[in-house]
Design an enzyme around this catalytic site. Structure first.
Site, PDB file in Angstrom:
ATOM      1  N   ASP A 382      -1.864  -1.942  -3.591  1.00  0.00           N
ATOM      2  CA  ASP A 382      -3.105  -1.426  -4.334  1.00  0.00           C
ATOM      3  C   ASP A 382      -3.196  -2.710  -5.515  1.00  0.00           C
ATOM      4  OD1 ASP A 382      -4.558   0.119  -5.929  1.00  0.00           O
ATOM      5  OD2 ASP A 382      -2.991   0.982  -7.122  1.00  0.00           O
ATOM      6  N   ASP A 725      -0.267   4.114  -6.679  1.00  0.00           N
ATOM      7  CA  ASP A 725       0.025   4.992  -7.796  1.00  0.00           C
ATOM      8  C   ASP A 725      -0.711   6.078  -7.973  1.00  0.00           C
ATOM      9  OD1 ASP A 725      -2.139   3.629  -8.630  1.00  0.00           O
ATOM     10  OD2 ASP A 725      -1.324   2.674 -10.224  1.00  0.00           O
TER      11      ASP A 725
END
Length: 1031
Positions: A382, A725
């Protein structure tokens, strides 16, 4: 367009998926139904409610904005669709998890060994009046070892996946709805499709809703899309993609600003969040690489044990042994092949590494994940918070026709710019007044960059930058009190405020917003402190600067001001901002630009470089904009300097993208793929993208697309690590070979779906984890080769006993003293061995070719070092018996007389008589000596196991735990044989200290032999010695 009748036909069907055609009822197995449901959840989100006309939507749901739903329709909808809640998945009972630890993998081999021991003892008990208890003791000890290790592993892994519980925490508790014309507060679970709901700042959205009225609503979609900036909502249909459109707000996201009214269009499992929850909890993650390796090892050990056992069963029957005796031999050989201490050794080694990683900010949830990270060949990372700091920062400014790099250091020691410029002073002042962010109270002693603020990310970045550059922002605002304000909205794309001027009775109008919107309201520009007409040549310079900053992936804001004439706007003037403003918003003076970016973490470029040299492909997968994603990818080295995308080549050659030749397209080693391209992509097309490009960025991706990317990498045979996340990352985290969640910014859902948590949210910590994972794989190999080597000197006495009829050189209990006593600490100490110098220079291991236990390891442990150790043991055995009157040649075929309890006058080689008791005493002394010799040759085995390629003189003896292991096994061997009571219980006897010495030459021989082998390995890489002996 749907008609009202559609509603009835939907029932509880997932209307995101394509409607199924009606067909004859067909019985579908539960397994196939679950598979079909999972495949449906993997499909891209499809819905039409955001594009429908409002009248049609109201008609379809039988609701109205004035009265809402009637109680009758609410009751009907509740009965048909159920509660607005997520369906909990089937939980694996705790006793099943416990049984998996107790009977799975290596444990099963030990259980089989224990059962065979009990069976052998049963045969002896039936046959003999005074049966030998060795097999019973061994069976009990094996059972205890498995139970203790199983309990330990279960305890370590008891923090099992609780994904749905985390989703439950995100579900809003209450909702304000309109029913029968009355506003009522209800439990959010009671929301039904068609409900008119009211949302305000601070609320959690109770379901997927279509916005029908909106006053400055902004929602935090970061958990769904990964976008860190709050997203403004509106009543307008702005995009075909439901995730991108502004007129939808999604279940469990937070309203951070404004108010809105909406119509519930999806509830429970049918919401976007519900689909992600079901997708994440429905995915199976498969076996870890280390679990597969242990399975492979069990097959090898079992194969060797069964082959030897059956071979010697046939041989013993052919030699005339009774069939019961032959079966006891079979069981004895199989049990002797089982490395009893290895299960505990592997578990402890993984636990030690997990603790080591925790100190380096990698918290391991599942022990096996420790090694998985070391096997990783692809990392799908990410962007926000992992590669970047998750903190918007002012990066550049443009004023006085120049781009200037911003200094955001705490002590202003970075790149300096002309702070004496009057334009800069005006720009800084306007930026201070325009920013609505404020520092939270009671932070006087906290550094500016660490202070917490109220306000969105961009506003906070401006506040901190001006505070560092100019000084106290609150003082500037206090001296220039705000009189009125027009807040930012998605239509105007600017924010205006009017302030009292310091030391003047006049007013100052300031504006910030999208640069093009601000510029079109300006007629002049401030250059070097002088107001000049806004001419074409200046606009051209401005455009180039804007394009350059935008190309860097930075968010650019424009600033302007206007001194309101005192005669028209005297002190106390009443400014109007509603409907028609009574002050000018044209003819303003442009000041400059500020550009912001979430900067890369300082350690990330080096970490990406380490990954590249370690043969690991780093792919960025983000929900952010392609330009920003590409800029960060270049900044951290995911797209390396000199590598181009197709767009870059087309730009360099100044030709349209579609005009690129096939050769030119093939020369593009990097690519940036928009999520829209993945919407209907075939597996073959994705595989081609993954194969043809070494550097890849996926931008604007949905949760389903992240999952598709992971599955695509796994199809290539890659071991995939995924970082994330947000809730949107949870399906990919679950599917990956190892999911890595963020400890600080990560949602509870992502943490529960992951196998590992980064406590500092730093990508560089993953690289540390990879190194530790590779190291533990190397060190496990070393532990296993060390442990297996002693199997040969443990098995061969039994084989000699059967084949040549000599007195038993090594007892079963003595074997346990080695496997669960003297060998345990040294084997574990190898987990502390430092990395050999090449550990992060080699490519990730191939799971098919590079096994934990391979033929070369077995050959070295059994066929080379093990044989030397067995020879050492027999050498000592024959010396002691010879010293006591039994020459080696006399021992062959003596077994039946030796074990005959009635024979109390057996003659030795020199004619002396030996009673049964005397013979057994010398036999136990010989077994003790054999055991001691194994310990002595294991010294050398432990030292040579420290490295697989390097010389000991290169590696050194700095592993103090291993040095302690050498002392420990020696001290334990001495303690077991010289301590009264202990030696009797373990059937050992105190022996002369001189009998420790016969093993020493063999220990030296093993050390010299392996030093020469490793020297040849280093001298001729890829040669015969490496092919045959490098494990």
């Amino acid at each position: 367009m749907a008609d009202p009748g559609d509603l009835e036909s939907r029932g509880k069907a997932d209307s995101y998926s394509v409607a199924e055609k009606k067909s004859a009822p067909k019985k579908i197995s539960k397994k196939n139904a679950n598979k079909a449901k999972l495949e449906d959840l993997k499909k891209e989100l499809e819905m039409t409610e955001h594009s429908m006309k409002l009248e049609s939507l109201l008609s379809m749901y039988e609701t109205s904005l004035e009265k809402g739903l009637s109680e009758n329709i609410v009751a009907r909808n509740l009965e048909r669709d159920g509660l607005n809640a997520l369906t909990p998945p089937k939980q694996t009972p705790e006793w099943v998890k416990f049984c998996k630890q107790m009977f799975g993998g290596f444990s099963m081999l030990l259980w089989i060994g224990a059962i065979l021991c009990f069976f052998a003892f049963g045969i002896r008990a039936v046959r003999d009046t005074n049966p030998n208890m060795d097999e019973l003791y061994l069976g009990i000890v094996l059972s205890v070892v498995v139970i203790i290790t199983g309990c330990f592993s279960y305890y370590q892994e008891s923090k099992s996946s609780k994904i749905m519980e985390s989703f439950k925490k995100m579900i809003p508790q209450e909702a304000l709805v309109l029913r029968d014309g009355k506003k009522i507060t209800i439990n959010a679970e009671q929301c039904v499709v068609g409900d008119v709901v009211f949302v305000k700042f601070g609320d959690r959205i109770p379901a997927d809703i279509r916005i029908v009225e909106c006053k400055g609503l902004k929602v935090d979609n970061s958990s769904l899309t990964g976008e860190s900036e709050p997203q403004s909502r509106a009543v307008d249909f702005t995009h075909e993609n439901p995730i991108e459109t502004k007129n939808l707000a999604f279940f469990s996201t937070n309203a951070v600003e404004g108010t809105a009214t909406g119509i519930v269009v999806r509830i429970g499992d049918n919401t976007v969040m519900g689909r992600i929850a079901n997708l994440a909890s429905g995915l199976g993650s498969g076996k870890t690489p280390i679990a597969l390796e242990i399975e492979h090892f069990i097959h090898i050990v079992t194969g060797v044990a069964v082959f030897l056992g059956v071979s010697f069963l046939i041989i013993s029957l052919a030699m005339g042994y009774h069939w019961l005796e032959a079966i006891i031999f079979l069981i004895g050989i199989i049990v002797a092949n089982v490395p009893e201490g290895l299960l505990a050794t592997v578990t402890v080694c993984l636990t030690l590494t997990a603790k080591k990683m925790a100190k380096k900010n990698c918290l391991v949830k599942h022990l096996e994940a420790v090694e998985t990270l070391g096997s990783t060949s692809v990392i799908c990372s990410d962007k926000t918070g992992t590669l970047t700091q998750n903190r918007m920062t002012v990066a550049h400014m443009w004023f006085d026709k120049m781009i200037v790099e911003a200094d955001t250091t705490e002590d202003q020691s970075g790149i300096a710019h002309d702070k004496g410029s009057l334009t800069w002073k005006s720009l800084a002042k306007v930026a201070a007044l325009c920013s609505r962010a404020e520092f939270k109270p009671n932070q006087n002693d906290v550094a500016v960059l660490r202070k917490e603020c109220t306000g969105d990310a961009s506003e906070t970045a401006i506040l901190k930058f001006v505070e560092l550059s100019v000084g106290n922002v609150m003082d500037i605002r206090a001296k220039n009190k705000k009189v009125t304000e027009i807040p930012f909205n998605s239509t105007n794309k600017y924010q205006v405020s009017v302030h009292e001027q310091e030391n003047s009775s006049g007013y100052l109008l300031v504006m910030k917003g999208a640069p093009e919107k601000v510029l079109e309201r300006c007629s002049t520009i401030l250059i070097n402190g002088e107001e000049q007409p806004l001419k074409d040549d200046v606009i051209e310079i401005y455009n180039k600067a804007y394009d350059e900053l935008g190309g860097l992936g930075e968010r650019v804001l424009g600033f302007c001001h206007y001194y309101l004439p005192v005669d028209q706007y005297p002190k106390g003037f009443l400014f109007k901002t509603e409907e028609e403003q009574n002050f000018p918003l044209e003819g303003l003076c442009f000041l400059g630009l500020l550009s912001m970016i979430d900067p890369p973490r300082a350690a990330v470029p080096d970490a990406v470089s380490k990954c590249r040299s370690a043969g690991i492909k780093v792919i960025m997968v983000t929900g952010d904009h392609p330009i920003t994603a590409k800029a960060i990818a270049k900044g951290v080295g995911i797209i390396s300097e000199g590598n181009e995308c197709e767009e870059d080549i087309a730009l360099r050659l100044n030709i349209p993208l579609e005009d690129l030749s096939e050769d030119q397209k093939k020369s593009a080693k990097a690519c940036v793929i928009h999520g829209a391209k993945l919407k209907d992509i075939k597996n073959e097309e994705l595989d081609k993208i993954l194969c043809d490009h070494t550097e890849i960025v996926f931008a604007r991706t949905s949760p389903q697309q992240k999952l598709i990317i992971v599955e695509g990498c796994q199809r290539q045979g890659a071991i995939v690590a995924v970082t994330g996340d947000g809730v949107n990352d949870s399906p990919a985290l679950k599917k990956a070979d190892i999911g890595v969640a963020m400890g600080i910014a990560g949602s509870d859902v992502s943490k529960q779906a992951a196998d590992m948590i980064l406590l500092d949210d730093n990508f560089a910590s993953i690289v540390t984890g990879v190194e530790e994972g590779r190291l533990i794989f190397d060190n496990l190999k070393k532990s296993i080769v060390y442990t297996l080597t002693s199997n040969i000197p443990e098995i061969s006495p039994f084989l000699m006993f059967i084949l040549f009829g000599i007195p038993l050189p090594l007892g079963t209990i003595t074997i346990l003293c080695i496997d669960l006593g003297t060998d345990m600490v040294p084997a574990i100490s190898l987990a502390y061995e430092k990395a050999e110098s090449d550990i992060m220079k080699r490519h990730p291991r191939n799971p098919i070719r590079d096994k934990l236990v391979n033929e070369r390891l077995i050959s070295l442990a059994y066929g080379q070092i093990g044989m030397m150790q067995a020879t050492a043991g027999f050498f000592t055995y024959f010396i002691i018996l010879a010293e006591n009157g039994f020459l080696p040649s006399y021992l062959f075929g003596l077994r039946s007389q030796w074990d005959d309890m009635s024979n109390n006058n057996l003659l030795d080689s020199f004619g002396s008589e030996w009673t049964y008791f005397q013979r057994k005493e010398i036999e136990l002394t010989c077994q003790t000596a054999f055991f001691t010799t194994i310990v002595v040759v294991q010294w050398a085995d432990l030292i040579i196991s420290k490295t697989r390629r390097l010389s000991l003189f290169q590696q050194g003896m700095t592993n103090w735990f291993l040095n302690f292991g050498l002392f420990f096994e020696t001290a334990l061997a001495a303690f077991l044989q010289y301590t009264p009571g202990v030696n009797t219980g373990l059937r050992l006897r105190p022996m002369n200290f001189t009998w420790w010495l016969p093993g020493l030459p063999f220990s030296l021989l093993i050390f010299v032999y392996d030093e020469i082998r490793r020297y040849l390995l280093r001298k001729n890489p890829g040669g015969w010695v490496e092919k045959e002996t490098y494990y």
